[in-house]
Design an enzyme around this catalytic site. Sequence first.
Site, PDB file in Angstrom:
ATOM      1  N   LYS A  38      18.958  18.321  -8.807  1.00 34.31           N
ATOM      2  CA  LYS A  38      18.053  17.171  -8.846  1.00 34.31           C
ATOM      3  C   LYS A  38      16.961  17.574  -9.835  1.00 34.31           C
ATOM      4  CE  LYS A  38      16.203  13.313  -6.968  1.00 34.31           C
ATOM      5  NZ  LYS A  38      16.874  11.996  -6.901  1.00 34.31           N
ATOM      6  N   ASP A  55      15.698  14.729  -0.877  1.00 36.14           N
ATOM      7  CA  ASP A  55      16.984  14.518  -1.551  1.00 36.14           C
ATOM      8  C   ASP A  55      17.545  15.837  -2.072  1.00 36.14           C
ATOM      9  OD1 ASP A  55      16.673  11.851  -1.028  1.00 36.14           O
ATOM     10  OD2 ASP A  55      16.083  11.302  -3.059  1.00 36.14           O
ATOM     11  N   GLU A 117      21.889  14.705 -10.236  1.00 40.50           N
ATOM     12  CA  GLU A 117      21.410  13.428  -9.710  1.00 40.50           C
ATOM     13  C   GLU A 117      20.096  13.036 -10.372  1.00 40.50           C
ATOM     14  OE1 GLU A 117      19.359  11.696  -5.779  1.00 40.50           O
ATOM     15  OE2 GLU A 117      21.101  12.960  -5.377  1.00 40.50           O
ATOM     16  N   ALA A 119      16.775  10.307 -11.073  1.00 40.45           N
ATOM     17  CA  ALA A 119      15.701   9.765 -10.223  1.00 40.45           C
ATOM     18  C   ALA A 119      15.558   8.289 -10.565  1.00 40.45           C
ATOM     19  CB  ALA A 119      14.393  10.508 -10.467  1.00 40.45           C
ATOM     20  N   GLY A 120      15.591   7.430  -9.539  1.00 41.67           N
ATOM     21  CA  GLY A 120      15.491   6.008  -9.816  1.00 41.67           C
ATOM     22  C   GLY A 120      16.694   5.515 -10.592  1.00 41.67           C
TER      23      GLY A 120
END
Length: 224
Positions: A38, A55, A117, A119-120
């Site tokens: 992330k 997350d 992954e 963000a948004g």
Amino acid sequence: MPKAYFVTGTDTDAGKTLVSCGLLEKARQKGLTTAAVKPVSAGCEETPEGLRNGDALALQQVMTMEMPYEQVNPVAFLPPIAPHIAAQDAGRMITADRLAGICRGVLMKRADFTLLEGAGGWRVPLNPRETLADLARMLQLPVILVVGMKLGCLNHALLTAEAIRRDGLTIAGWVANSVTPDMARLVENTLTLEGELGAPCLGEVPYLDTATPAVAAEYLNLPV
């Protein structure tokens, strides 16, 4: 051969983390080694070990490869706001190049299945000149698109898919993730996306009262 993907969503709270964790669990069930990153999180808790994002912790817990939190989530901000605004408030600068370097370090570990992954959504700014899409472009990763199934998702999904392809990247697949328990005409909306997105559907995740990686994995398929 190791495979890696960039996971994006049609919006904040589309279900990127649930789907990512479900896909990581699916890969583990098939005997694959897994890793996840992330790169940027905004919305963390202060802990004795430092800032921690829910997350990122979820990804770290489900993946099979052991990595320190700072490698799973290299850039973390306390307030749940747009990352570039959080960075400005903190007097920091996020660059796609720096994030790409960190992500390449994880990719070099050569897990069988790796997810990055976002963000948004696709065009979330990192700084006045770059967005998270620039990170995906630098890494040249195929994209998994998570569509938060709600009113308005058709427009969001088609615009996001158009932007991904305009940036020169391929969509490895998409997931229909129900974010509300009672979306009107869910089946018709899903069928519309199947016809319009031009990419394989990796699964349809219903609204889950107990949203665990193992439960989500039951509704998902890995990209081919």
